[in-house]
Design a protein around this motif. Structure first.
Motif, PDB file in Angstrom:
ATOM      1  N   ALA A  21      55.184  41.390  27.866  1.00 37.63           N
ATOM      2  CA  ALA A  21      53.787  41.435  27.293  1.00 37.63           C
ATOM      3  C   ALA A  21      53.885  41.530  25.273  1.00 37.63           C
ATOM      4  O   ALA A  21      53.466  40.498  24.525  1.00 37.63           O
ATOM      5  CB  ALA A  21      52.715  41.537  27.629  1.00 37.63           C
ATOM      6  N   SER A  77      67.125  45.821  35.784  1.00 32.21           N
ATOM      7  CA  SER A  77      66.221  45.871  37.467  1.00 32.21           C
ATOM      8  C   SER A  77      65.756  47.602  36.869  1.00 32.21           C
ATOM      9  O   SER A  77      65.685  47.812  36.873  1.00 32.21           O
ATOM     10  CB  SER A  77      67.196  46.110  38.404  1.00 32.21           C
ATOM     11  OG  SER A  77      68.237  47.563  38.328  1.00 32.21           O
ATOM     12  N   SER A  78      64.264  47.564  37.163  1.00 27.09           N
ATOM     13  CA  SER A  78      64.173  48.135  36.755  1.00 27.09           C
ATOM     14  C   SER A  78      62.607  48.883  38.273  1.00 27.09           C
ATOM     15  O   SER A  78      62.782  47.613  38.836  1.00 27.09           O
ATOM     16  CB  SER A  78      62.598  48.353  36.078  1.00 27.09           C
ATOM     17  OG  SER A  78      61.063  48.745  36.013  1.00 27.09           O
ATOM     18  N   SER A  79      62.295  49.839  39.014  1.00 32.25           N
ATOM     19  CA  SER A  79      61.402  49.569  39.850  1.00 32.25           C
ATOM     20  C   SER A  79      60.569  49.575  39.382  1.00 32.25           C
ATOM     21  O   SER A  79      59.519  49.232  40.658  1.00 32.25           O
ATOM     22  CB  SER A  79      61.479  51.929  40.331  1.00 32.25           C
ATOM     23  OG  SER A  79      61.219  52.438  39.409  1.00 32.25           O
ATOM     24  N   SER A  80      59.801  49.086  38.301  1.00 30.56           N
ATOM     25  CA  SER A  80      58.680  48.133  38.307  1.00 30.56           C
ATOM     26  C   SER A  80      58.403  47.172  37.610  1.00 30.56           C
ATOM     27  O   SER A  80      58.712  47.171  36.543  1.00 30.56           O
ATOM     28  CB  SER A  80      58.334  49.541  38.130  1.00 30.56           C
ATOM     29  OG  SER A  80      56.590  49.314  37.013  1.00 30.56           O
ATOM     30  N   ALA A  81      58.195  45.857  38.539  1.00 29.06           N
ATOM     31  CA  ALA A  81      57.750  44.809  37.603  1.00 29.06           C
ATOM     32  C   ALA A  81      56.737  44.926  36.717  1.00 29.06           C
ATOM     33  O   ALA A  81      56.929  44.166  35.647  1.00 29.06           O
ATOM     34  CB  ALA A  81      57.450  43.658  38.976  1.00 29.06           C
ATOM     35  N   LEU A  82      55.579  45.509  37.222  1.00 24.75           N
ATOM     36  CA  LEU A  82      54.563  45.422  36.028  1.00 24.75           C
ATOM     37  C   LEU A  82      54.885  46.300  35.063  1.00 24.75           C
ATOM     38  O   LEU A  82      54.362  45.940  33.702  1.00 24.75           O
ATOM     39  CB  LEU A  82      53.590  46.344  36.675  1.00 24.75           C
ATOM     40  CG  LEU A  82      52.103  45.515  37.430  1.00 24.75           C
ATOM     41  CD1 LEU A  82      51.618  46.913  37.872  1.00 24.75           C
ATOM     42  CD2 LEU A  82      52.017  44.844  36.712  1.00 24.75           C
ATOM     43  N   VAL A  83      55.769  47.419  34.967  1.00 27.74           N
ATOM     44  CA  VAL A  83      56.394  47.960  33.090  1.00 27.74           C
ATOM     45  C   VAL A  83      57.206  46.945  33.009  1.00 27.74           C
ATOM     46  O   VAL A  83      57.101  46.531  31.286  1.00 27.74           O
ATOM     47  CB  VAL A  83      57.869  49.072  33.939  1.00 27.74           C
ATOM     48  CG1 VAL A  83      57.805  49.505  32.023  1.00 27.74           C
ATOM     49  CG2 VAL A  83      56.313  50.219  34.655  1.00 27.74           C
ATOM     50  N   GLU A  84      58.138  46.087  33.833  1.00 31.32           N
ATOM     51  CA  GLU A  84      58.554  45.503  32.935  1.00 31.32           C
ATOM     52  C   GLU A  84      57.801  43.448  32.198  1.00 31.32           C
ATOM     53  O   GLU A  84      58.049  43.560  31.074  1.00 31.32           O
ATOM     54  CB  GLU A  84      59.233  43.919  34.078  1.00 31.32           C
ATOM     55  CG  GLU A  84      60.780  45.213  34.832  1.00 31.32           C
ATOM     56  CD  GLU A  84      61.895  44.505  34.280  1.00 31.32           C
ATOM     57  OE1 GLU A  84      62.263  43.643  34.524  1.00 31.32           O
ATOM     58  OE2 GLU A  84      62.676  45.567  34.855  1.00 31.32           O
ATOM     59  N   LYS A  85      56.976  43.704  33.264  1.00 30.56           N
ATOM     60  CA  LYS A  85      55.837  42.712  32.352  1.00 30.56           C
ATOM     61  C   LYS A  85      54.933  43.368  31.357  1.00 30.56           C
ATOM     62  O   LYS A  85      54.912  42.813  30.250  1.00 30.56           O
ATOM     63  CB  LYS A  85      54.804  42.491  34.025  1.00 30.56           C
ATOM     64  CG  LYS A  85      54.185  41.128  33.580  1.00 30.56           C
ATOM     65  CD  LYS A  85      53.393  41.218  35.102  1.00 30.56           C
ATOM     66  CE  LYS A  85      52.556  39.894  34.328  1.00 30.56           C
ATOM     67  NZ  LYS A  85      51.260  39.425  35.204  1.00 30.56           N
ATOM     68  N   LEU A  86      54.942  44.430  31.114  1.00 28.89           N
ATOM     69  CA  LEU A  86      54.005  44.986  30.222  1.00 28.89           C
ATOM     70  C   LEU A  86      55.013  44.838  28.791  1.00 28.89           C
ATOM     71  O   LEU A  86      54.516  44.275  27.875  1.00 28.89           O
ATOM     72  CB  LEU A  86      54.076  46.786  30.769  1.00 28.89           C
ATOM     73  CG  LEU A  86      53.619  47.266  29.154  1.00 28.89           C
ATOM     74  CD1 LEU A  86      51.883  46.902  28.831  1.00 28.89           C
ATOM     75  CD2 LEU A  86      53.856  48.948  30.236  1.00 28.89           C
TER      76      LEU A  86
END
Lengths: 202, 202
Positions: free
Chosen positions: A14, A2-11
């Motif tokens: 990717a 669980s991260s506080s940023s979905a964008l970071v997970e996506k990064l």
């Protein structure tokens, strides 16, 4: 996770399409770019996108080129063409390595891989119809097969040799043996076997 | 190095801004993307660009968040805030690791590095003014310093401890010692020294 940023997970996910980059390296790269190199990272992403959208293959040798539908520099050099030598390699990196060594002054043909039916890579994917076309060049005297010394490389070499022999071309295979600076004690058995079998008069 | 494509050279050199990616890995990645994953590579580059342009820092804890100027999920949880515990870490990856372990239910503060004057990283870069602001929260009872066990980490920890002591806050440092599953024979001397010095009643 669980991260506080979905964008970071996506990064992070990717980045993992790159070979050799697993979850740990991807996270390290993502945090580094986010914390310290945002602008440089954006510039990199733009370069990657532009290159992937614009690099094309030379219509003669299949090496990378920047100008679509135009023969690359190496193919358009008349001296190289007149040498009558065609060197067949697996990757553009191999062309680069040979060019850096300065040991070859003919033209190339890049397969972009080797025969591998299990991965769906057959004669069509390796550009054999185009290679056939190269073989029809009246200037061509010798085909040097410089694919890797692997099982798949050997199968590919045999296929190409058969094609070239049909056209009565001279065919050679780059030498195998111990590398310069190599010691026998640290060389594998197959290489030693080759270096004995293909020994040369001295 | 002479390649027939300036764009490919540019691509290979651009990829090298990523940590751990040297010329050889960069070339491998470039050829892989060009030969086999053009579309996926373009998608990756777009994700990288978007993330680097849009991920921001939580205005309270400096962890990554997708929504600008809004406290992150972890900070806005009242239960976490009410715990009175603030854990100070070096990187967002550390928050992730602690969250994955499920061992901490307070709030965090992310330094994004440690004191390193030689790299121009001082109290300002680590967000100490903002941390000072966190220390003024009347609910706060204990500050847990969870920065790395390195020389720079230790210097950073001492700096933070001094700030917290000034405000009469309880300060603790995460335990050092041999990891679970660790053997003494394969543990370095400093860790063993710590594990003896900080032994606990049993």
């Amino acid at each position: 996770m669980s991260s506080s940023s979905a964008l970071v997970e996506k990064l992070i996910s990717a980045l993992q399409i790159m070979p050799g980059i697993g979850p740990v390296s991807a996270a390290r790269i993502a945090y580094y770019l986010l914390d310290r190199k945002r602008q440089e990272g954006v510039a990199m992403s733009e370069t990657v996108k532009y290159a992937l959208e614009h690099v094309s293959l030379c219509p003669r040798c299949r090496n990378y080129t920047d100008v679509e539908n135009t023969e690359c520099e190496l193919c358009s050099g008349t001296k190289r063409r007149q040498s009558g030598l065609l060197c067949i390699v697996e990757t553009p990196g191999d062309v680069q390595a040979l060019e850096n060594s300065g040991s070859f002054l003919g033209t190339y043909f890049v397969l972009h891989g080797h025969l591998s039916p299990i991965d769906g890579i057959g004669p069509q994917e390796l550009g054999f119809p185009l290679l056939q076309h190269c073989f029809e060049d009246p200037v061509l005297k010798e085909v040097i097969i410089a694919v890797g010394q692997t099982v798949e490389g050997e199968a590919t070499a045999q296929f190409i040799a058969a094609m070239a022999h049909k056209r009565n071309l001279k065919v050679s295979r780059i030498a195998t043996g111990i590398p310069i600076g190599g010691e026998l004690s640290s060389t594998d058995g197959h290489t030693l076997e080759n270096s004995i079998n293909f020994r040369r008069p001295y």
